[in-house]
Design a protein around this motif. Structure first.
Motif, mmCIF file in Angstrom:
data_model
loop_
_atom_site.group_PDB
_atom_site.id
_atom_site.type_symbol
_atom_site.label_atom_id
_atom_site.label_comp_id
_atom_site.label_asym_id
_atom_site.label_seq_id
_atom_site.Cartn_x
_atom_site.Cartn_y
_atom_site.Cartn_z
ATOM 1 N N HIS A 203 0.826 -1.206 0.000
ATOM 2 C CA HIS A 203 0.000 0.000 0.000
ATOM 3 C C HIS A 203 0.866 1.265 0.000
ATOM 4 N N SER A 204 1.782 1.345 0.954
ATOM 5 C CA SER A 204 2.584 2.570 1.075
ATOM 6 C C SER A 204 3.430 2.804 -0.165
ATOM 7 N N LEU A 205 3.951 1.734 -0.757
ATOM 8 C CA LEU A 205 4.760 1.875 -1.969
ATOM 9 C C LEU A 205 3.931 2.469 -3.100
ATOM 10 N N HIS A 206 2.709 2.002 -3.244
ATOM 11 C CA HIS A 206 1.859 2.511 -4.310
ATOM 12 C C HIS A 206 1.453 3.968 -4.066
ATOM 13 N N ILE A 207 1.065 4.282 -2.834
ATOM 14 C CA ILE A 207 0.531 5.621 -2.552
ATOM 15 C C ILE A 207 1.635 6.657 -2.403
ATOM 16 N N GLN A 208 2.737 6.266 -1.756
ATOM 17 C CA GLN A 208 3.819 7.216 -1.523
ATOM 18 C C GLN A 208 4.853 7.218 -2.642
ATOM 19 N N GLY A 209 4.920 6.138 -3.422
ATOM 20 C CA GLY A 209 5.928 6.052 -4.455
ATOM 21 C C GLY A 209 7.267 5.608 -3.894
ATOM 22 N N THR A 210 8.241 5.569 -4.729
ATOM 23 C CA THR A 210 9.552 5.079 -4.311
ATOM 24 C C THR A 210 10.296 6.060 -3.430
ATOM 25 N N GLY A 211 9.835 7.288 -3.379
ATOM 26 C CA GLY A 211 10.507 8.287 -2.545
ATOM 27 C C GLY A 211 9.934 8.393 -1.152
ATOM 28 N N GLY A 212 9.031 7.470 -0.771
ATOM 29 C CA GLY A 212 8.430 7.546 0.559
ATOM 30 C C GLY A 212 7.561 8.776 0.709
ATOM 31 N N THR A 213 7.479 9.328 1.925
ATOM 32 C CA THR A 213 6.610 10.481 2.180
ATOM 33 C C THR A 213 7.025 11.710 1.392
ATOM 34 N N ALA A 214 8.295 11.763 0.974
ATOM 35 C CA ALA A 214 8.773 12.922 0.214
ATOM 36 C C ALA A 214 8.692 12.682 -1.294
ATOM 37 N N GLY A 215 8.224 11.488 -1.668
ATOM 38 C CA GLY A 215 8.198 11.152 -3.084
ATOM 39 C C GLY A 215 7.126 11.883 -3.860
ATOM 40 N N ALA A 216 7.318 11.975 -5.165
ATOM 41 C CA ALA A 216 6.345 12.638 -6.030
ATOM 42 C C ALA A 216 5.825 11.684 -7.091
ATOM 43 N N ASN A 217 6.093 10.385 -6.930
ATOM 44 C CA ASN A 217 5.659 9.443 -7.951
ATOM 45 C C ASN A 217 4.714 8.387 -7.381
ATOM 46 N N GLY A 218 3.959 8.780 -6.358
ATOM 47 C CA GLY A 218 2.916 7.906 -5.854
ATOM 48 C C GLY A 218 1.694 7.972 -6.758
ATOM 49 N N THR A 219 0.744 7.107 -6.487
ATOM 50 C CA THR A 219 -0.480 7.127 -7.290
ATOM 51 C C THR A 219 -1.698 7.201 -6.390
#
Length: 280
Positions: A203-219
């Protein structure tokens, strides 16, 4: 006295002041003419002559089947008047009666309690099934649709949020996760549970993206879930096909592999990653 006129001046609103002179007292709903100008007059949702404090839907005719016209008894009856079988639904929007149908594998519990009995992210007092008097196991359309301001009149008159939502819900891809981005979802679902992967280990990988909470590539939650209901899958799973595509074998589906342990398989292609399948 609350200012109802101000609601119809907000960015997202029912078009009471936008379209005039279209409503007819004898109009038949659902609409059968897709070319009919869309409109929403006060009397489409309110009967000022029969309305009472205990029955705000009194006298509202909602659906004609043959020569019989039924009256609204629930809020969703009123919403389905224009957002269900109408041939005049806007754009990509679908029949909400079919999305909330109790025969679906999953749906938000508007017409009745949901089928999925293991929604571990629910915040109190929300429960999958009502056990105690304080439990809330069904919701209404205006729990999600209405003004963004608690001081405004109740009801889906207007909002500063898209789709006349009471809180922000971003449906965009490639964005950072935040309490604001999915504020609507987090009204009922525990953000810590979602990002802690309690129901789905990615879940967190999909929503947050590869950059975690600072990422901009979540969905968005919307990429994998339909917030009304799914005619195909449990857990409101319905893929947004502007982001999710068939995999290299031409397959686009979710297969549940276990309820108690939350296992499954996804056959799809998303963000350039081929799932053929990806298992969890």
């Amino acid at each position: 006295m609350k200012n109802i006129e101000a609601e119809f001046k907000k960015t997202y609103r029912h078009p009471v002041f936008d379209v005039r002179g279209v409503h007819r007292a004898d109009e038949v709903l659902p609409e059968t003419d897709s070319q009919q100008p869309r409109h929403a007059d006060c009397v489409d949702c309110h009967n000022p002559h029969q309305l009472t404090y205990s029955n705000k839907f009194a006298g509202i005719k909602v659906r004609r089947v043959g020569n019989v016209v039924s009256s609204a008894t629930k809020e969703y009856d009123l919403c389905f008047k224009c957002h269900a079988e109408s041939a005049n639904l806007p754009g990509r929007f679908a029949n909400k009666r079919s999305e909330f149908a109790l025969t679906n594998p999953s749906f938000h519990p508007v017409e009745g309690e949901g089928k999925n009995t293991a929604v571990v992210s629910l915040l109190k007092p929300y429960k999958e099934k009502k056990v105690n008097a304080s439990d809330v196991s069904t919701i209404s359309c205006d729990d999600c649709h209405g003004s963004e301001s608690a001081s405004s009149p109740r009801g889906p008159h207007g909002s500063m949020n898209e789709h006349i939502l009471v809180d922000n819900f971003s449906t965009r891809d490639n964005q950072p996760e935040s309490p604001f981005a999915y504020a609507l979802c987090y009204r009922c679902h525990n953000r810590d549970s979602i990002l802690g992967n309690e129901s789905f280990k990615f879940h967190s990988l999909h929503i947050q993206g590869t950059g975690g909470t600072a990422g901009a590539n979540g969905t968005s939650c919307y990429t994998c879930h339909d917030s009304h209901g799914s005619v195909d899958n449990k857990y409101l799973i319905k893929f947004n096909q502007t982001v999710v595509f068939p995999n290299s074998a031409g397959m686009l589906k979710f297969v549940e592999k276990g309820i108690a342990t939350f296992h499954g398989e996804c056959y799809l292609s998303c963000h350039g990653v081929d799932h053929n399948p990806k298992s969890y």
